[in-house]
Design a protein around this motif. Structure first.
Motif, mmCIF file in Angstrom:
data_model
loop_
_atom_site.group_PDB
_atom_site.id
_atom_site.type_symbol
_atom_site.label_atom_id
_atom_site.label_comp_id
_atom_site.label_asym_id
_atom_site.label_seq_id
_atom_site.Cartn_x
_atom_site.Cartn_y
_atom_site.Cartn_z
ATOM 1 N N ILE A 132 0.819 -1.214 0.000
ATOM 2 C CA ILE A 132 0.000 0.000 0.000
ATOM 3 C C ILE A 132 0.852 1.263 0.000
ATOM 4 C CG2 ILE A 132 -0.255 0.243 2.513
ATOM 5 C CD1 ILE A 132 -3.274 0.806 1.947
ATOM 6 N N LEU A 133 2.113 1.152 0.423
ATOM 7 C CA LEU A 133 2.983 2.321 0.470
ATOM 8 C C LEU A 133 3.587 2.658 -0.889
ATOM 9 C CD1 LEU A 133 4.890 1.684 3.845
ATOM 10 C CD2 LEU A 133 2.954 3.209 3.429
ATOM 11 N N THR A 134 3.588 1.694 -1.797
ATOM 12 C CA THR A 134 4.189 1.940 -3.114
ATOM 13 C C THR A 134 3.143 2.323 -4.158
ATOM 14 O OG1 THR A 134 4.057 -0.413 -3.697
ATOM 15 C CG2 THR A 134 6.079 0.343 -2.641
ATOM 16 N N HIS A 135 1.878 2.365 -3.766
ATOM 17 C CA HIS A 135 0.811 2.733 -4.692
ATOM 18 C C HIS A 135 0.089 3.971 -4.175
ATOM 19 C CE1 HIS A 135 1.042 -0.968 -7.082
ATOM 20 N NE2 HIS A 135 1.236 -1.601 -5.948
ATOM 21 N N ASN A 136 -0.270 4.835 -5.068
ATOM 22 C CA ASN A 136 -1.028 6.030 -4.695
ATOM 23 C C ASN A 136 -2.521 5.691 -4.704
ATOM 24 O OD1 ASN A 136 -1.702 8.655 -4.052
ATOM 25 N ND2 ASN A 136 -1.613 9.369 -6.179
ATOM 26 N N MET A 137 -2.925 4.817 -3.759
ATOM 27 C CA MET A 137 -4.313 4.382 -3.697
ATOM 28 C C MET A 137 -4.675 4.033 -2.259
ATOM 29 S SD MET A 137 -4.040 0.564 -5.444
ATOM 30 C CE MET A 137 -3.388 1.185 -6.984
ATOM 31 N N ASP A 138 -5.974 4.052 -1.970
ATOM 32 C CA ASP A 138 -6.423 3.715 -0.627
ATOM 33 C C ASP A 138 -6.611 2.205 -0.505
ATOM 34 O OD1 ASP A 138 -8.780 3.185 -2.006
ATOM 35 O OD2 ASP A 138 -9.764 5.032 -1.359
ATOM 36 N N ALA A 139 -6.998 1.763 0.696
ATOM 37 C CA ALA A 139 -7.120 0.324 0.953
ATOM 38 C C ALA A 139 -8.221 -0.307 0.114
ATOM 39 C CB ALA A 139 -7.392 0.086 2.439
ATOM 40 N N LEU A 140 -9.289 0.428 -0.148
ATOM 41 C CA LEU A 140 -10.389 -0.087 -0.973
ATOM 42 C C LEU A 140 -9.894 -0.405 -2.385
ATOM 43 C CD1 LEU A 140 -13.478 -0.579 -1.420
ATOM 44 C CD2 LEU A 140 -13.609 1.827 -2.110
ATOM 45 N N THR A 141 -9.201 0.545 -2.999
ATOM 46 C CA THR A 141 -8.700 0.355 -4.359
ATOM 47 C C THR A 141 -7.636 -0.731 -4.395
ATOM 48 O OG1 THR A 141 -9.101 2.716 -4.734
ATOM 49 C CG2 THR A 141 -7.763 1.560 -6.358
ATOM 50 N N LEU A 142 -6.778 -0.759 -3.386
ATOM 51 C CA LEU A 142 -5.730 -1.776 -3.349
ATOM 52 C C LEU A 142 -6.326 -3.168 -3.198
ATOM 53 C CD1 LEU A 142 -2.578 -2.095 -3.261
ATOM 54 C CD2 LEU A 142 -2.880 -2.441 -0.816
ATOM 55 N N GLY A 143 -7.352 -3.300 -2.343
ATOM 56 C CA GLY A 143 -8.003 -4.589 -2.184
ATOM 57 C C GLY A 143 -8.575 -5.102 -3.491
ATOM 58 N N ALA A 144 -9.199 -4.207 -4.263
ATOM 59 C CA ALA A 144 -9.763 -4.591 -5.556
ATOM 60 C C ALA A 144 -8.666 -4.979 -6.541
ATOM 61 C CB ALA A 144 -10.599 -3.434 -6.107
ATOM 62 N N LYS A 145 -7.565 -4.260 -6.517
ATOM 63 C CA LYS A 145 -6.428 -4.573 -7.396
ATOM 64 C C LYS A 145 -5.833 -5.933 -7.033
ATOM 65 C CE LYS A 145 -1.748 -2.848 -8.439
ATOM 66 N NZ LYS A 145 -1.814 -2.865 -9.900
ATOM 67 N N LEU A 146 -5.768 -6.209 -5.763
ATOM 68 C CA LEU A 146 -5.158 -7.445 -5.291
ATOM 69 C C LEU A 146 -6.006 -8.656 -5.651
ATOM 70 C CD1 LEU A 146 -2.673 -8.411 -3.781
ATOM 71 C CD2 LEU A 146 -3.831 -7.905 -1.626
ATOM 72 N N ILE A 147 -7.303 -8.602 -5.392
ATOM 73 C CA ILE A 147 -8.162 -9.764 -5.655
ATOM 74 C C ILE A 147 -8.269 -10.016 -7.155
ATOM 75 C CG2 ILE A 147 -10.373 -8.545 -5.773
ATOM 76 C CD1 ILE A 147 -9.663 -11.945 -4.065
ATOM 77 N N ASP A 148 -8.088 -8.996 -7.944
ATOM 78 C CA ASP A 148 -8.163 -9.155 -9.396
ATOM 79 C C ASP A 148 -7.035 -10.038 -9.928
ATOM 80 O OD1 ASP A 148 -9.656 -8.430 -11.762
ATOM 81 O OD2 ASP A 148 -7.908 -7.266 -12.377
ATOM 82 N N LYS A 149 -5.978 -10.214 -9.142
ATOM 83 C CA LYS A 149 -4.861 -11.057 -9.561
ATOM 84 C C LYS A 149 -5.173 -12.542 -9.444
ATOM 85 C CE LYS A 149 -0.947 -8.029 -8.439
ATOM 86 N NZ LYS A 149 0.332 -8.003 -7.678
ATOM 87 N N LEU A 150 -6.126 -12.908 -8.581
ATOM 88 C CA LEU A 150 -6.424 -14.323 -8.366
ATOM 89 C C LEU A 150 -7.394 -14.845 -9.418
ATOM 90 C CD1 LEU A 150 -6.910 -14.779 -4.498
ATOM 91 C CD2 LEU A 150 -4.944 -15.439 -5.891
#
Length: 377
Positions: free
Chosen positions: A94-112
């Protein structure tokens, strides 16, 4: 399912606790430990000497659970070979992306990959992430997939938490483990056991997980008034007096713990969202009720299983550990009594616990709660 376990106390040598005699084939290697231990750069090479292959997921804790014991200043390894199913691990920082936890969570689950995805276990940084927003992002894509896990801890220091996937753990990291296969039987349970007391108050000003006002009064001032002499020990003392939050969009009350305070804004930063209009009440501990809560969590986890669990991953709250003190292992004993001696026990004390309520599949962020995820093939 084949399982090996190791523990290391302080600077002592590694000890094998639950050992499968042959080497494991591409196991999931769950490494849970004190932050000072996980900061040692030699740790990964030590793990590879014990377990030459497999996928390593590391997370810092506020106490390590292995077998029926709870440890401090230790590292606990649980390595699991799934014989009839598979897992996929993804991570983001989360520190290397300019996004909040909501957006990061969506980005992360999209990888699976979605096909045959049965369950996702989450190990997240725990010192500043908004756990509620993270869950919302993770749940945004696959509506029929269940989620459990926890926010990592740092004892009662609240300085920083570390997570890593096949590398030395670092701040801001969030790891998800997707489990695949029809042969997997995965169930879960959660329960608190804390007792509400004092007047109910309305949240009149908040922003996501930041609480500013209760009944139009500064929230931090009111909270300090209740804490009395313990106010000088914030945020640690807040673990002994969490908040019950009843919001219009939830059927059951959520328990929230304070992660940090903002003196300049008279505000409190909590582990998850506290919506305006919610009803808040202080809570306190009765140790017998907390131990009974662990038993209820295990009963819930066992209620719809078709087979006895082979592995149990427990995530409980640092607040429970501080309150129970020398009796802390009683909640582990209650769980073992319910799920059976055949299950291998692993887990940690956290800054936030992730699990659905008993009445639904949607995941929630909990505090001061015992949660467990049970696995068998």
């Amino acid at each position: 399912m084949k399982i090996q376990q190791f523990k290391k106390l302080g600077n002592q040598n590694w000890v094998s606790l639950h050992k499968y005699e042959n080497s494991l084939n591409n196991p999931l290697i769950l490494v849970l430990g004190n932050r000072y231990q996980l900061e040692k750069t030699s740790l990964l090479s030590e793990i590879r000497e014990l377990l030459p292959n497999g996928e390593i997921v590391c997370g810092t804790t506020a106490g390590e659970i292995i077998g029926e014991r709870v440890y401090n200043d230790s590292v606990a390894i649980t390595a699991v070979e799934f014989e009839k199913s598979k897992f996929i691990i993804e991570s983001e920082n989360i520190l290397t992306h300019n996004m909040d936890a909501l957006t990061l969570g969506a980005k992360l689950i999209d990888k699976l990959p979605q096909k045959d995805l049965k369950h996702v276990f989450v190990i997240s940084e725990g010192s500043f992430v908004n756990g509620s927003a993270l869950i919302a992002g993770l749940e945004s894509k696959y509506k029929n997939v269940t989620f459990t896990g926890g926010l990592c801890g740092d004892d009662a220091r609240f300085e920083k938490t570390l997570v890593g996937y096949n590398e030395n753990p670092k701040e801001g990291e969030i790891v998800i483990i997707g489990f695949y296969g029809d042969s997997l039987d995965i169930s879960y349970g959660q329960y608190g056991g804390w007792t509400p007391f004092g007047p109910e108050r309305i949240i009149t000003k908040s922003n996501n997980n930041i609480l500013y006002e209760l009944d139009n009064q500064p929230a931090l001032d009111l909270y300090k008034k209740y804490l009395g002499d313990k106010a000088s020990e914030l945020p640690k003392s807040a673990l002994l007096y969490p908040l019950s939050v009843k919001s219009p969009n939830r059927k059951e009350a959520i328990v929230r713990t304070i992660l940090s305070i903002e003196e300049e804004n008279n505000a409190m930063i909590l582990a998850g969202d506290v919506p305006e209009g919610s009803v808040v009440q202080l809570m306190m501990a009765n140790i017998d009720n907390i131990v009974e809560g662990a038993s209820q969590a295990a009963i819930t986890g066992m209620s719809n299983r078709s087979a006895k669990p082979e592995l149990a991953i427990l995530v409980s709250c640092i607040g429970r550990k501080l309150v129970m003190d020398q009796r802390v292992e009683e909640e582990i004993e209650e769980i073992i009594e319910s799920i059976g001696q055949q299950a291998v026990i692993s887990g940690f004390y956290s800054y936030g616990e992730l699990a659905p309520f008993k009445t639904g599949n949607s995941c929630e962020l909990h505090n001061q709660t015992m949660t467990l995820t049970l696995f068998s093939e």
